[in-house]
Design an enzyme around this catalytic site. Sequence first.
Site, PDB file in Angstrom:
ATOM      1  N   ASP A   1      38.244  30.471  31.962  1.00 39.46           N
ATOM      2  CA  ASP A   1      38.604  30.934  33.300  1.00 39.46           C
ATOM      3  C   ASP A   1      37.383  30.973  34.226  1.00 39.46           C
ATOM      4  O   ASP A   1      36.235  30.921  33.775  1.00 39.46           O
ATOM      5  CB  ASP A   1      39.206  32.336  33.200  1.00 39.46           C
TER       6      ASP A   1
ATOM      7  N   GLU B   1      51.246  34.537  38.137  1.00 34.41           N
ATOM      8  CA  GLU B   1      50.384  35.714  38.113  1.00 34.41           C
ATOM      9  C   GLU B   1      50.248  36.351  39.487  1.00 34.41           C
ATOM     10  O   GLU B   1      50.052  37.565  39.606  1.00 34.41           O
ATOM     11  CB  GLU B   1      49.007  35.366  37.557  1.00 34.41           C
TER      12      GLU B   1
END
Length: 666
Positions: free
Chosen positions: A415, A470
């Site tokens: 990430d 998300e």
Amino acid sequence: MISKIVSTALCLSAVLVSSAQKTPSFTLTSPDGAVTITVETGPAVQWSVKHGATTVLAPSPLSLTLQSGEVLGKKASVASSKKTSGNTTIPSPVYKKASISDHYHQLALTFKGGYSILFRAYNDGVAYRFVLPDKKEAVITAEEAVFNFTKDYTAFLPYVNDPRVKDDPFHSSFEALYSEGPISAMPKDAIAFLPVLVELEGGKKAVVTESDLSDYPGLYLRNPASKAGSLQATFARYPLELKAGGYNNMNSVVSRRAGYIAKVKGGSALPWRAIVISSQDKELLNNDMVYKLATPTPLKDLSWIRPGKVAWDWWNDWNISGVDFRAGINTATYKFYIDFAAANGIEYVVLDEGWSNSTDITRLNPAVDLPGLVRYGREKNVDLVLWATWYALDGRLDEVFGQYAKMGIKGFKIDFLDRDDQQMVASTYEIARKAADHKLIIDLHGMFKPAGLQRTWPNVVNFEGVKGLENAKWAPSDDVPRYDASIPFIRMVAGPMDYTPGAMRNASKAAFRAVHSSPMSQGTRAHQLAMYTLFESPLQMMADNPTAYMKEPESTAFIAKVPTVFDETVALDGQVGEYAAIARRKDDVWHVGALTNWTARELTVDFSFLPEGSYEAEIFSDGINADRDATDYKKEVKKVRKGDKLTVKMAPGGGWAARIYPGTGK
């Protein structure tokens, strides 16, 4: 490294039109004759593109400026020209189809000075790339790539916008809704990342993207003069200094950049600049341009690359219930996730943020018995994937990958890359290569769009670069169903996307709100189920928590049966921003997904894609009250045959999903 160009196709004669009064020009047509590229040389190299009678691109300049002061593409004198063609089949084992037809015509222009420009014409689009002189390293200070459209067409532009980093306009999570409007309305200081869609005349579309981006910065588009119909390339300069910053100081933020965009080896081929062209919107749902243009994989054995679905913890805030332990980042919770995955045939569980020290991921959280969880999962045929930041891995890939591969970990979700300058792009290839050395799969988050890496290193099984589910936890004003009905035609042209679907708490437009620990989705249950077929994703997340899925066994069982890679894909219908429908086949079972924006609509599903024979279709459709209670759905089984047509009704934010199998009770 950027690939070398190897000519293996049939040599044809070049068409050169020249005279004392005319600038030398060349033409290239696609195999079906529908697409024509015209290249003008002389004072400047320009290309233009036509699709039938439609001018896709008016004359548009292209050049490279080197630090030495030389400009490749200006005062360009052609030394030789060569036409070739290719017509091969590319195997694509970790993809939306088992193989791809790669049929094109190519024009190679070599200029005095030793550099070349390659142009390709496909039936569904065009592309070009520079090949540098075969001499010492070249330092590139600028690249001119202009896309001059003939009118001020409407474009779908995803703008870079990360308020956490104010001093670097090229720092981005690559998550943005599309700004839809005339090209001239683009703010002069805005930059948009790829892919970008432009609406042409007669319903045709052009999607601008790139491929084989291996050691070069990603291309952005801007319109600094608010010029009608013109988009110009811009690039991040090479980073010289980095510091910790961004979200919880877990990213690397560029504090100083060089005066050049890239340093590349002599003889290198730069990325392909591509335009995908469609006559009907649905054609964009099944396009392979980026994959075709990318460098083939060096891997000989792909058997260890295991696509599949993932039980994910972060979106649902580890919020399981009905258990006798405190749910959270601990061994008991992850055993529960593993048990759920095993019971439903789900291949992986991902351990997101918190399983280790945030900056030193060789130090485990003592509340998580990771070796024990690996053993526990192995007993149940469930493998583990670990979340990590790029910042924590940088400079430690061999150490970290070696340590956890030896433990039995099967992959990493990496990430906060949040850049696509040359350094970061090169880093993704290094990550892929070293992960392959340890037989690890990779899911790249906080990541720019796919641009060929997925073919060269198929162990990179997913990419974010999408404003996924998300965001439901913190962006209640987003028009998510319209975005969901746009990305299959735009973002998905570039390749797979880790949207992370699977919400079991579904809401109508009026009822939706952001809730951190019990997040919901905009749109209906059937809308979520359709995503598992519609959205390309070899490593597909199940975003909700095991408790929520266990309360919804019909939906869970349906999701669990949808493959993540397929043998065949058929685009059924669609309109950008409105609705989309796709059918995909794995072995002898077909899966169909359709979804709509906030407009309720009827859609006719034509089963002509089926082979002859009798089939049964397990169908999930919007319930009659889904416009008020978005969790309302109807499940039924119907007999279908090739050529049957079925009228599908979708509620606002709705969807439709089916699993079609031979009539043997599969």
